[in-house]
Design a protein around this motif. Structure first.
Motif, PDB file in Angstrom:
ATOM      1  N   GLY A   1     -41.831 -19.779  46.787  1.00 46.95           N
ATOM      2  CA  GLY A   1     -42.773 -20.315  47.949  1.00 46.95           C
ATOM      3  C   GLY A   1     -41.855 -20.627  49.198  1.00 46.95           C
ATOM      4  N   VAL A   2     -40.687 -19.792  49.183  1.00 45.54           N
ATOM      5  CA  VAL A   2     -39.834 -19.828  50.559  1.00 45.54           C
ATOM      6  C   VAL A   2     -39.791 -18.519  51.036  1.00 45.54           C
ATOM      7  CG1 VAL A   2     -37.745 -20.662  51.626  1.00 45.54           C
ATOM      8  CG2 VAL A   2     -38.715 -21.957  49.733  1.00 45.54           C
ATOM      9  N   ALA A   3     -39.780 -18.179  52.224  1.00 47.75           N
ATOM     10  CA  ALA A   3     -39.752 -16.973  52.873  1.00 47.75           C
ATOM     11  C   ALA A   3     -37.981 -16.715  53.306  1.00 47.75           C
ATOM     12  CB  ALA A   3     -40.419 -16.590  54.360  1.00 47.75           C
ATOM     13  N   VAL A   4     -37.661 -15.743  52.742  1.00 46.81           N
ATOM     14  CA  VAL A   4     -36.201 -15.077  53.040  1.00 46.81           C
ATOM     15  C   VAL A   4     -35.899 -15.095  54.423  1.00 46.81           C
ATOM     16  CG1 VAL A   4     -34.411 -13.507  52.589  1.00 46.81           C
ATOM     17  CG2 VAL A   4     -35.932 -13.986  50.730  1.00 46.81           C
ATOM     18  N   ASP A   5     -34.663 -15.853  54.811  1.00 52.57           N
ATOM     19  CA  ASP A   5     -34.823 -16.030  56.198  1.00 52.57           C
ATOM     20  C   ASP A   5     -33.659 -14.866  56.884  1.00 52.57           C
ATOM     21  OD1 ASP A   5     -32.433 -17.225  55.068  1.00 52.57           O
ATOM     22  OD2 ASP A   5     -32.274 -18.844  56.372  1.00 52.57           O
ATOM     23  N   ARG A   6     -32.841 -14.459  56.038  1.00 56.57           N
ATOM     24  CA  ARG A   6     -31.772 -13.542  56.331  1.00 56.57           C
ATOM     25  C   ARG A   6     -31.269 -12.883  55.173  1.00 56.57           C
ATOM     26  NH1 ARG A   6     -29.045 -18.273  57.597  1.00 56.57           N
ATOM     27  NH2 ARG A   6     -26.973 -18.254  56.318  1.00 56.57           N
ATOM     28  N   PRO A   7     -30.839 -11.402  55.250  1.00 54.83           N
ATOM     29  CA  PRO A   7     -30.662 -10.515  54.053  1.00 54.83           C
ATOM     30  C   PRO A   7     -29.424 -10.940  53.300  1.00 54.83           C
ATOM     31  CG  PRO A   7     -30.801  -9.013  55.954  1.00 54.83           C
ATOM     32  CD  PRO A   7     -30.965 -10.449  56.429  1.00 54.83           C
ATOM     33  N   SER A   8     -28.286 -11.690  53.761  1.00 55.95           N
ATOM     34  CA  SER A   8     -27.456 -12.270  52.933  1.00 55.95           C
ATOM     35  C   SER A   8     -28.070 -13.424  52.127  1.00 55.95           C
ATOM     36  CB  SER A   8     -26.394 -12.777  53.707  1.00 55.95           C
ATOM     37  OG  SER A   8     -26.750 -14.090  54.618  1.00 55.95           O
ATOM     38  N   HIS A   9     -29.048 -13.943  52.382  1.00 55.47           N
ATOM     39  CA  HIS A   9     -29.897 -14.965  51.493  1.00 55.47           C
ATOM     40  C   HIS A   9     -31.050 -14.191  50.805  1.00 55.47           C
ATOM     41  CE1 HIS A   9     -29.094 -18.887  54.131  1.00 55.47           C
ATOM     42  NE2 HIS A   9     -28.066 -18.313  53.349  1.00 55.47           N
ATOM     43  N   GLY A  10     -30.926 -12.981  50.756  1.00 56.03           N
ATOM     44  CA  GLY A  10     -32.082 -12.317  49.991  1.00 56.03           C
ATOM     45  C   GLY A  10     -31.260 -11.024  49.103  1.00 56.03           C
ATOM     46  N   VAL A  11     -31.722  -9.845  49.697  1.00 55.13           N
ATOM     47  CA  VAL A  11     -31.275  -8.619  48.756  1.00 55.13           C
ATOM     48  C   VAL A  11     -29.759  -8.421  48.957  1.00 55.13           C
ATOM     49  CG1 VAL A  11     -31.551  -6.991  50.884  1.00 55.13           C
ATOM     50  CG2 VAL A  11     -32.106  -6.385  48.174  1.00 55.13           C
ATOM     51  N   LEU A  12     -29.019  -8.710  49.777  1.00 59.35           N
ATOM     52  CA  LEU A  12     -27.592  -8.658  49.978  1.00 59.35           C
ATOM     53  C   LEU A  12     -26.593  -9.608  49.323  1.00 59.35           C
ATOM     54  CD1 LEU A  12     -26.979  -7.351  53.599  1.00 59.35           C
ATOM     55  CD2 LEU A  12     -27.228  -5.978  51.267  1.00 59.35           C
ATOM     56  N   GLN A  13     -27.314 -10.704  48.557  1.00 60.58           N
ATOM     57  CA  GLN A  13     -26.496 -11.825  48.079  1.00 60.58           C
ATOM     58  C   GLN A  13     -25.730 -11.511  47.096  1.00 60.58           C
ATOM     59  OE1 GLN A  13     -28.485 -15.017  45.682  1.00 60.58           O
ATOM     60  NE2 GLN A  13     -30.135 -14.328  46.967  1.00 60.58           N
ATOM     61  N   ASP A  14     -25.956 -10.538  46.142  1.00 58.73           N
ATOM     62  CA  ASP A  14     -25.277 -10.221  44.813  1.00 58.73           C
ATOM     63  C   ASP A  14     -24.540  -8.988  44.814  1.00 58.73           C
ATOM     64  OD1 ASP A  14     -26.433 -12.370  43.192  1.00 58.73           O
ATOM     65  OD2 ASP A  14     -28.287 -11.519  43.221  1.00 58.73           O
ATOM     66  N   VAL A  15     -23.401  -9.051  44.367  1.00 55.71           N
ATOM     67  CA  VAL A  15     -22.428  -7.989  44.355  1.00 55.71           C
ATOM     68  C   VAL A  15     -22.892  -6.964  43.156  1.00 55.71           C
ATOM     69  CG1 VAL A  15     -20.723  -8.946  42.372  1.00 55.71           C
ATOM     70  CG2 VAL A  15     -20.093  -7.193  44.267  1.00 55.71           C
ATOM     71  N   HIS A  16     -23.703  -7.340  42.127  1.00 52.19           N
ATOM     72  CA  HIS A  16     -23.779  -6.406  41.180  1.00 52.19           C
ATOM     73  C   HIS A  16     -24.164  -5.085  41.358  1.00 52.19           C
ATOM     74  CE1 HIS A  16     -23.698 -10.766  39.888  1.00 52.19           C
ATOM     75  NE2 HIS A  16     -23.840 -10.421  38.666  1.00 52.19           N
ATOM     76  N   TRP A  17     -25.125  -4.891  41.957  1.00 53.34           N
ATOM     77  CA  TRP A  17     -25.882  -3.725  42.267  1.00 53.34           C
ATOM     78  C   TRP A  17     -24.985  -2.634  43.015  1.00 53.34           C
ATOM     79  CZ3 TRP A  17     -31.282  -5.658  43.869  1.00 53.34           C
ATOM     80  CH2 TRP A  17     -31.841  -6.029  42.862  1.00 53.34           C
ATOM     81  N   SER A  18     -24.109  -3.147  44.058  1.00 57.16           N
ATOM     82  CA  SER A  18     -23.200  -2.260  44.607  1.00 57.16           C
ATOM     83  C   SER A  18     -22.006  -1.773  43.848  1.00 57.16           C
ATOM     84  CB  SER A  18     -22.253  -3.080  45.788  1.00 57.16           C
ATOM     85  OG  SER A  18     -21.453  -3.904  45.182  1.00 57.16           O
ATOM     86  N   VAL A  19     -21.767  -2.451  42.418  1.00 61.13           N
ATOM     87  CA  VAL A  19     -20.786  -1.785  41.722  1.00 61.13           C
ATOM     88  C   VAL A  19     -21.311  -1.314  40.397  1.00 61.13           C
ATOM     89  CG1 VAL A  19     -18.903  -3.492  42.414  1.00 61.13           C
ATOM     90  CG2 VAL A  19     -20.282  -4.213  40.783  1.00 61.13           C
TER      91      VAL A  19
END
Length: 493
Positions: free
Chosen positions: A385-403
């Protein structure tokens, strides 16, 4: 070749492979904590070269011969052979070229992700993530042998788990979690947030004290700073990391306790198992059960937070809260935040369910990387129920997919599920638990976990291990019951 000779030669060969894998892990630890930024390209080549050596050893044709000739004399031998056979079977399905390329690309990707996260620039990371996903799809196809590709990746972290079984578990959990969330957020009583400034050095000193309180062995470990906290290593060298936000000391303190749970699992394994296949945790789900039970059921309990309230008041002065009971509510405050690692216990598993669906789509090809940010933001708004305000709070927050850790996320919820079961058994076994925690004494709890679960390492399958420790088959029921009881009490429902 006799069975005894075959087993001995196989274990000697495996010991060297395990030692080299520890070296690779140390390179990864250094990359996230101390490596100079300019070394990223060279480090990616070093990681790829070492992965090539490891892949060659794991696919060595002699392993098949040794496995055919060797015989187990006891349960430990049988477990060693089971895990070596599993590793050999998986490794032989993946071409050496692909294994090395994944190691090279994910090593570089990690640094690019960190830069993109700091700059809140998704476009900086998407080309690299596209390459990572392409490689992981290829690896998944090689491992799957025509089966579900995402299942093939899950199996690397939680043997025996499948997307179907995990999805069914999430479907059973979601209604009760959503109902609890709505009740809590709509409650008339809401705990106050912690306010103030808490300096870096003081937080780090407190974090080190908390690590020692939960049994971390500083003679076999160290603590450093990282963008995304993690633990690394096994045997006699197990390191942890944390991070500091000067307006939110709980971020540092509970990240530290979480990683100490991981570290104590590895440090608690029978030393006779060191540098063998059973010398590490049984699965990532079991690993997460230790980090989550240390962090939540023990560390966020009413009894322990009472002790923590006194220690923080001594270190930082007036916390702006009237008493330990108010502090307990503040520690466990429920809110729809963006960040998974900072999520309260009510919301945490909803974060995992979202990532599970998104990464399953990425591996199956029903979701493309170019559409990932839009899909993330839409799903987050729907679920929280909250809109993501910036990528570091969204799709960029976790390291997992990068590794390249696709299939890893669902093990967090499995860890919570196992922790719920273990806590039920622990309370029965240690009746004075709360009295001890109120004194800042954790040895009764951590000792029970070490004796009943940690010391066994990979001797048993995950399901067998948790069932043996608890005395009953694991399910989501104890976790959901624990959450409902705890938060309805805190929120006076």
């Amino acid at each position: 070749m006799s069975a005894d000779i075959a087993f001995t030669e196989l274990m000697e060969f495996q010991r060297q492979t395990e030692a080299l894998a520890q070296v690779a892990g140390r390179l990864g630890w250094d990359q996230e904590t101390m490596m100079p930024r300019g070394a990223a390209e060279q480090r990616s080549e070093e990681m790829a070269a070492l992965e090539g050596v490891l892949h060659e050893r794991r696919t060595d044709p002699r392993i098949a011969d040794w496995l055919m000739a060797a015989a187990a004399e006891d349960d430990e031998d049988a477990a060693q052979l089971r895990l070596i056979r599993r590793s050999h079977t998986r490794a032989t399905k993946v071409p050496s070229r692909l294994a090395q390329e994944i190691a090279r690309v994910t090593s570089t990707a990690q640094g690019i992700w960190a830069e993109a996260r700091a700059a809140d620039d998704v476009a900086l990371f998407l080309p690299t993530l596209t390459e990572v996903v392409r490689l992981k799809r290829e690896e998944a196809a090689a491992l799957a042998d025509g089966r579900d590709r995402y299942d093939a990746l899950i199996d690397d972290y939680e043997p025996g788990a499948t997307a179907a079984t995990l999805g069914a578990m999430f479907d059973r959990m979601r209604p009760r979690l959503v109902a609890l969330r709505e009740a809590v957020l709509g409650a008339s009583y809401q705990p106050a947030p912690l306010q103030g400034h808490f300096g870096l050095e003081a937080q780090v000193r407190m974090a080190r004290d908390l690590a020692a309180t939960f049994g971390y062995d500083w003679t076999r470990g160290r603590m450093d700073m990282a963008v995304h906290p993690f633990s690394s290593g096994s045997g006699s060298d197990v390191r942890i990391t944390t991070r500091v936000v000067e307006t939110d000391p709980f971020n540092c303190f509970y990240s530290t306790v979480h990683e100490v749970g991981h570290a104590c699992y590895e440090l608690g394994i029978d030393p006779d198992y060191a540098l063998t296949p059973i010398g590490s945790g049984a699965s990532m789900g079991v690993h997460e059960s230790q980090s989550r039970i240390y962090e939540n059921q023990l560390g966020r309990s009413r009894a322990f937070t009472g002790w923590l309230f006194q220690r923080m008041s001594e270190r930082f002065g007036d916390l702006g809260l009237p008493d330990a009971e108010a502090f307990y509510g503040t520690v466990n405050r429920v809110q729809s935040g963006f960040i998974r690692t900072e999520a309260d216990e009510v919301h945490y598993n909803l974060h995992i369910m979202m990532r599970f669906d998104l990464e399953r789509g990425l591996i199956r090809g029903t979701l493309e990387v170019a559409d990932l940010e839009e899909a993330w933001n839409a799903r987050f708004l729907q679920d929280f129920g909250v809109a993501v305000d910036r990528p570091s709070h969204g799709v960029l927050q976790d390291v997992h997919w990068s590794v390249g850790l696709f299939g890893y996320f669902p093990t967090y919820t499995l860890g919570n599920l196992y922790a719920g079961c273990l806590m039920q058994a622990l309370r029965e076994a240690v009746p004075d638990l709360d009295e001890a925690l109120a004194r800042g004494e954790t040895r009764g709890a951590t000792g029970w976990l070490r004796e009943n679960l940690q010391r066994h390492g990979g001797l048993y399958t995950p399901h067998e291990l948790v069932t043996r420790a608890c005395g009953f088959e694991p399910s989501e029921g104890p976790l959901l019951d624990y959450l409902e009881t705890k938060f309805r009490d805190i929120y006076r429902l």
